[in-house]
Design a protein around this motif. Structure first.
Motif, PDB file in Angstrom:
ATOM      1  N   LYS A  77     -12.697   0.371  -5.410  1.00  0.00           N
ATOM      2  CA  LYS A  77     -12.188  -0.438  -6.661  1.00  0.00           C
ATOM      3  C   LYS A  77     -13.437  -0.132  -7.927  1.00  0.00           C
ATOM      4  O   LYS A  77     -13.291   0.034  -8.898  1.00  0.00           O
ATOM      5  CB  LYS A  77     -12.123  -1.901  -6.288  1.00  0.00           C
ATOM      6  CG  LYS A  77     -11.632  -2.702  -7.452  1.00  0.00           C
ATOM      7  CD  LYS A  77     -11.062  -4.123  -6.806  1.00  0.00           C
ATOM      8  CE  LYS A  77     -10.238  -4.840  -7.424  1.00  0.00           C
ATOM      9  NZ  LYS A  77     -11.151  -5.738  -8.456  1.00  0.00           N
ATOM     10  N   GLN A 108      -4.497  -1.164  -0.989  1.00  0.00           N
ATOM     11  CA  GLN A 108      -4.668  -0.462  -2.497  1.00  0.00           C
ATOM     12  C   GLN A 108      -5.289   0.573  -2.645  1.00  0.00           C
ATOM     13  O   GLN A 108      -6.416   0.982  -2.036  1.00  0.00           O
ATOM     14  CB  GLN A 108      -5.598  -1.801  -3.237  1.00  0.00           C
ATOM     15  CG  GLN A 108      -5.563  -1.391  -4.799  1.00  0.00           C
ATOM     16  CD  GLN A 108      -4.428  -2.033  -5.297  1.00  0.00           C
ATOM     17  OE1 GLN A 108      -4.164  -3.190  -5.276  1.00  0.00           O
ATOM     18  NE2 GLN A 108      -3.804  -1.294  -6.259  1.00  0.00           N
ATOM     19  N   TYR A 110      -6.927   3.911  -4.862  1.00  0.00           N
ATOM     20  CA  TYR A 110      -7.526   4.248  -6.473  1.00  0.00           C
ATOM     21  C   TYR A 110      -7.867   5.730  -6.503  1.00  0.00           C
ATOM     22  O   TYR A 110      -8.315   6.386  -5.562  1.00  0.00           O
ATOM     23  CB  TYR A 110      -8.861   3.270  -6.587  1.00  0.00           C
ATOM     24  CG  TYR A 110      -8.545   1.814  -6.498  1.00  0.00           C
ATOM     25  CD1 TYR A 110      -8.280   1.205  -7.497  1.00  0.00           C
ATOM     26  CD2 TYR A 110      -9.009   1.097  -5.303  1.00  0.00           C
ATOM     27  CE1 TYR A 110      -8.093  -0.321  -7.585  1.00  0.00           C
ATOM     28  CE2 TYR A 110      -8.786  -0.099  -5.076  1.00  0.00           C
ATOM     29  CZ  TYR A 110      -8.353  -0.942  -6.356  1.00  0.00           C
ATOM     30  OH  TYR A 110      -8.451  -2.267  -6.059  1.00  0.00           O
ATOM     31  N   ALA A 125      -4.079   3.013  -9.982  1.00  0.00           N
ATOM     32  CA  ALA A 125      -3.980   2.323  -8.679  1.00  0.00           C
ATOM     33  C   ALA A 125      -2.803   2.004  -8.324  1.00  0.00           C
ATOM     34  O   ALA A 125      -1.999   1.743  -9.121  1.00  0.00           O
ATOM     35  CB  ALA A 125      -4.915   0.887  -9.195  1.00  0.00           C
TER      36      ALA A 125
END
Ligand SMILES: *[C@@H]1O[C@H](CO)[C@@H](O)[C@H](O)[C@H]1NC(C)=O
Ligand SMILES: *[C@@H]1O[C@H](CO)[C@@H](O)[C@H](O)[C@H]1NC(C)=O
Ligand SMILES: *[C@@H]1O[C@H](CO)[C@@H](O)[C@H](O)[C@H]1NC(C)=O
Ligand SMILES: *[C@@H]1O[C@H](CO)[C@@H](O)[C@H](O)[C@H]1NC(C)=O
Length: 172
Positions: A77, A108, A110, A125
Motif C-alpha cells: 500500500k 487488497q 496493488y 488497486a
C-alpha cells in the motif's frame, strides 16, 4: 424395482458432478485491466475502471501493454501510494507485454508500472473478495456484472439438465 432405482441414481449423480464442476469455472472472470480505456497505459483512471467491478477469489487480471516501455509490479500500500517500484512484492512482468495475474487470495492487491509511469497514473488497486454463494441462494443484486454472471450460470445448467435427461431416457 432394482433396475428402476439404478436408472435414476446414475443421471442424478452425473447432474450433481456436472453442476459442481461447472460453477467454479463459470464464476472465474479474466479482467483486461483498463479494458475500453486504453489497457495498461498512461492517462487511464483505474479507480474509474475498477469502481463498477467485483473481483472474486479465482478471477484473473490481464495486463496488455507496450512491453518495450512499461511493466507490471505488485507492491504494498505504501509503495502504491508513493509510486515506489524499487522493492516490489512480486514482479509479474514476463516480457511479452501480456501478463496474467491470478487473484487467488482474498485481500487488497496493488499494482503499478515502474520506469516512472506510475506517476502518470499507471497504478491500480483491486479488492479481492470471496465469491458470492450460488445464484439460487443469493438475492439478485443490482448492477450488470452480477446479473451477467448469473446469466452464464443458468444457461449451462439448463443444458446439463437437458443432457442428463436425454441419457436418463436412453436407460429405458
Ligand atoms: C480518478 O477518478 C476519481 C473518481 O472520479 C477521482 O476521485 C480521482 O481524482 C481520479 N484520479 C486521477 C488520477 O485523476
Ligand atoms: C511497504 O514496503 C516498504 C519497504 O519494504 C516498507 O517500508 C513499508 O512499511 C511497507 N508498507 C506496508 C503497508 O506494509
Ligand atoms: C521483472 O522481470 C522481468 C522478466 O524476468 C525482468 O526483465 C525485469 O527486469 C524485472 N523487473 C523488475 C523491476 O524487477
Ligand atoms: C496464487 O498464485 C500464485 C501464482 O501462481 C502462486 O504462487 C501462489 O501459491 C497461489 N496462492 C494460493 C493461496 O493459491
Amino acid at each position: 424395482m432394482e433396475r428402476l432405482r439404478r436408472g435414476i441414481a446414475t443421471p442424478v449423480a452425473v447432474l450433481a458432478c456436472a453442476v459442481l464442476v461447472m460453477i467454479p469455472q463459470v464464476l472465474s472472470v479474466r479482467y483486461i485491466v483498463g479494458s475500453g480505456m486504453g489497457g495498461w497505459n498512461t492517462n487511464v483512471n483505474y479507480t474509474i475502471w475498477a469502481q463498477d467491478k467485483h473481483f472474486y477469489n479465482g478471477d484473473w487480471l490481464f495486463f496488455v501493454y507496450d512491453r518495450n516501455q512499461m511493466n507490471v509490479l505488485e507492491v504494498n500500500k505504501t509503495d502504491y501510494e508513493n509510486c515506489i517500484s524499487d522493492h516490489p512484492l512480486h514482479n509479474w512482468t514476463t516480457g511479452a507485454g501480456r501478463d496474467v495475474v491470478p487473484l487467488n487470495v482474498t485481500r487488497q492487491y496493488y499494482f503499478l508500472s515502474g520506469k516512472g509511469f506510475c506517476f502518470s497514473g499507471m497504478k491500480v488497486a483491486v479488492l479481492v473478495e470471496n465469491p458470492p454463494p450460488p445464484p439460487a441462494a443469493s438475492p439478485v443484486k443490482d448492477g450488470a456484472p452480477t446479473l451477467n454472471l448469473e446469466g452464464h450460470i443458468v444457461i449451462p445448467a439448463v443444458f446439463a439438465i437437458a443432457a442428463v435427461w436425454n441419457s436418463f431416457f436412453r436407460f429405458w
